[in-house]
Design an enzyme around this catalytic site. Structure first.
Site, short mmCIF file in Angstrom:
data_model
loop_
_atom_site.label_atom_id
_atom_site.label_comp_id
_atom_site.label_asym_id
_atom_site.label_seq_id
_atom_site.Cartn_x
_atom_site.Cartn_y
_atom_site.Cartn_z
N ASP A 107 0.92 -1.17 0.05
CA ASP A 107 0.05 -0.05 -0.09
C ASP A 107 0.77 1.35 0.07
O ASP A 107 1.78 1.47 0.63
CB ASP A 107 -0.77 -0.14 1.28
N GLU A 134 14.41 -15.42 0.74
CA GLU A 134 14.83 -16.33 1.79
C GLU A 134 13.84 -17.74 1.57
O GLU A 134 14.25 -18.72 2.19
CB GLU A 134 14.63 -15.90 3.23
C1 NOJ Z 1 -4.34 2.77 -1.08
C2 NOJ Z 1 -5.47 2.12 -0.84
O1 NOJ Z 1 -5.66 1.59 -1.84
C3 NOJ Z 1 -6.73 2.97 -0.33
O2 NOJ Z 1 -7.71 2.28 -0.45
C4 NOJ Z 1 -6.19 3.73 0.81
O3 NOJ Z 1 -7.22 4.55 1.09
C5 NOJ Z 1 -4.97 4.40 0.77
N1 NOJ Z 1 -3.92 3.63 0.28
C6 NOJ Z 1 -4.50 4.29 2.38
O4 NOJ Z 1 -4.04 3.22 2.93
#
Ligand code: NOJ
Length: 568
Positions: free
Chosen positions: A227, A278
């Protein structure tokens, strides 16, 4: 049903589970199905999708012919941002199930030949994470505060430390009350107030995430989607943006930015790659990194770093042949220069569904997220459907991997008339109701029956957490199965042909001559994909065999908004 009490044994003694179908480099041309768990299938009848629902529907996913699933965050979370606010990275949100169920799911997916990718959220935790609670409890200057980004305010302390905006609207800073109750420091949250940013300069933060990776790899997980992979490091002096670049998520700008895409982040991914390597069977990463250019994206997939990174070009490219072609060429050139392959995406849980996007009058370029939903007029869903069918065949004919967002294979559109009071995306509140947010692409899937909730849960279940349009009656899995002209059967056929013809995956791509407004792509072994975007009807090449067409080919011509796969 397994209960919470089943989990401690699993916690202390992970089963070392082998991954599905060992194959080096499997990710290079994998098709990966994105499961948004709260909206996929409800197994326990509470109106919210869960792991029981997903386990029961694994045969459906495997039957599509995809190689893997990516599951959006399933960890315990107060749900300030639909699970992207994680309070415990080593467990499962009770609303979704238990850790024991998650372990079973991984085994069952592997038995069906599906690899499993989870979503790791390293930029921020939840404000309910024990680390953040400790940081609040012990006060300024403490070890616990150094794991996050706390600063005194400006002036008399009542102004935020700088002018950075939150992606969801408002300031990226919130002031806390100190343990004695007095107004105190501010903490950074590039997203919601409930998502404090971690301090990646801190060795303990780095060590913790390596340990989390191992925790899930040891349970057989095949990889992670990372993310906001491009945001972990902030300029040490936290300088003002001062209006020079408002820090838009989609377009961080080319100059060095104080919080997007800072070069030092690549050190972390070298360390993560070493952890993944790993394991005997390749464990992989895909970066979510909205960066300025394909060249910047390519930096994430250089040798020794991540395996793949989403190429979001299609999310921002209107249905115009020269723009589609230019985007494909740029991405291919940039990624191949570092020995990597692209990863194509038409839709995901953050963007307006592509059927709706493509059904609107096409602008020069789309803005990311909700604004595009209102900016360009009412969608023509029939047109959008024709284009979505053609777009899927274009995507699946390109070199590299592809992600299919749950529901796109059913021809679902963005639900743009959800009642205000049901909206859950923090964007809605934080933007002062200027932007409705992303709930419209997160509506629970329709499985069967002729009225909502369309088999989303068991009989007698509570209503799904967001209401489904009645018109989805024609879009259930049941209604589309066996109907040759349905979106679902198109995806099934395309994925089957892609498996039968590995030349449609990695490898060579040559552009063939095509009329203005059309694309003609040749892959190896004489496989050809023609996409008529908006040209006059195009004759099929003489002697070619049609493998698949996204729509009717009257008089042997490929009309506008239609794609066809051929063998010469
Ligand atoms: C990207 C994610 O896809 C989204 O849904 C989220 O709100 C933001 N990152 C923050 O984590």
């Amino acid at each position: 049903m397994q209960t919470k009490a089943d989990t401690p044994a699993a916690l202390s003694q992970p089963t070392l589970v082998p991954a599905a179908r060992p194959a080096a480099d499997w990710w290079r041309d994998a098709v990966i199905y994105q499961v948004y768990p709260r909206s996929f299938a409800d197994g326990n009848g509470d109106g919210m999708g869960d792991l029981a629902g997903l386990r029961a529907r694994l045969p459906y996913v495997a039957g599509l012919g995809v190689d893997a699933i990516w599951i959006n965050p399933w960890y315990p979370s107060p749900m300030a941002d639909a699970g992207y606010d994680v309070s415990d990275y080593r467990d499962v949100e009770p609303m979704f199930g238990t850790l024991a169920e998650a372990e079973s799911l991984i085994v069952e997916a592997h038995e069906r030949g599906l690899r499993v990718l989870l979503d790791i959220v390293p930029n921020h935790t939840s404000s309910e994470h024990p680390w953040f609670k400790a940081a609040l409890a012990v006060g300024p200057g403490s070890r616990a505060r150094r794991r996050f980004i706390f600063r005194p305010g400006r002036g008399d302390g009542s102004e935020p430390p700088n002018d950075w905006p939150s992606v969801f609207g408002g300031s990226a800073w919130t002031r806390v009350s100190e343990p004695d109750g007095a107004p105190g420091e501010w903490y950074l949250h590039l997203f919601d107030v409930g998502q404090p940013d971690l301090n990646w300069e801190d060795r303990e933060v780095r060590a913790e995430f390596e340990s989390i990776l191992r925790f899930w790899f040891d349970r057989g997980v095949d990889g992670f989607r990372i993310d906001v992979a491009n945001s972990l490091f902030k300029h040490p002096e936290l300088p003002d943006l001062a209006g020079r670049n408002q820090g838009s998520y989609a377009d961080p700008g080319s100059e060095e930015h104080p919080f997007w895409d800072r070069d030092v982040v690549h050190d972390v991914y070298r360390e993560w790659r070493a952890v993944a390597d790993e394991y005997p069977d390749p464990r992989v990463f895909v970066a979510e990194a909205w960066v300025h250019s394909p060249e910047r994206l390519a930096r994430y997939v250089r040798p020794g770093q991540l395996h793949s990174a989403f190429n979001f070009d299609f999310l921002l490219t209107p249905w115009r042949a020269p723009l589609l072609r230019a985007g494909i060429d740029e991405v291919l050139a940039a990624l191949r220069a570092v020995g990597s392959e692209p990863t194509w995406v038409l839709s995901n849980h953050d963007t307006v569904r592509h059927l709706t996007r493509l059904g609107r009058p096409q602008p020069e370029r789309f803005d990311r997220g909700a604004p595009q939903a209102v900016a360009h007029g009412e969608p023509d869903l029939e047109l959008g459907t024709r284009r979505a069918r053609a777009a899927a065949m274009l995507m699946l004919a390109l070199p590299g991997g592809a992600y299919v967002y749950q529901g796109e294979e059913l021809g679902l559109w963005e639900v743009e008339d959800l009642p205000d009071e049901l909206l859950q995306d923090p964007t809605w509140e934080r933007s002062g109701h200027a932007h409705r947010g992303r709930d419209g692409c997160r509506v629970p899937l329709p499985w069967s029956g002729d009225r909502p909730p369309f088999g989303f849960g068991p009989p007698g279940a509570r209503e799904p957490w967001l209401p489904q349009p009645a018109a989805w009656a024609k879009h259930t899995v049941e209604a589309q199965t066996g109907r040759p002209d349905s979106m679902l059967e198109l995806y099934r056929a395309a994925l089957r042909i892609r498996r039968e013809h590995p030349a449609l995956g990695s490898g060579r791509l040559e552009w063939r001559e095509a009329p203005a407004g059309a694309l003609a792509i040749e892959r190896s072994h004489g496989l050809l994909c023609i996409v008529n975007v908006d040209a006059d009807p195009i004759p099929l090449p003489p002697g070619a065999t049609v493998l698949l067409a996204s729509g009717p080919l009257p008089d042997g011509l490929v009309p506008a908004d239609t794609a066809v796969w051929l063998r010469a």
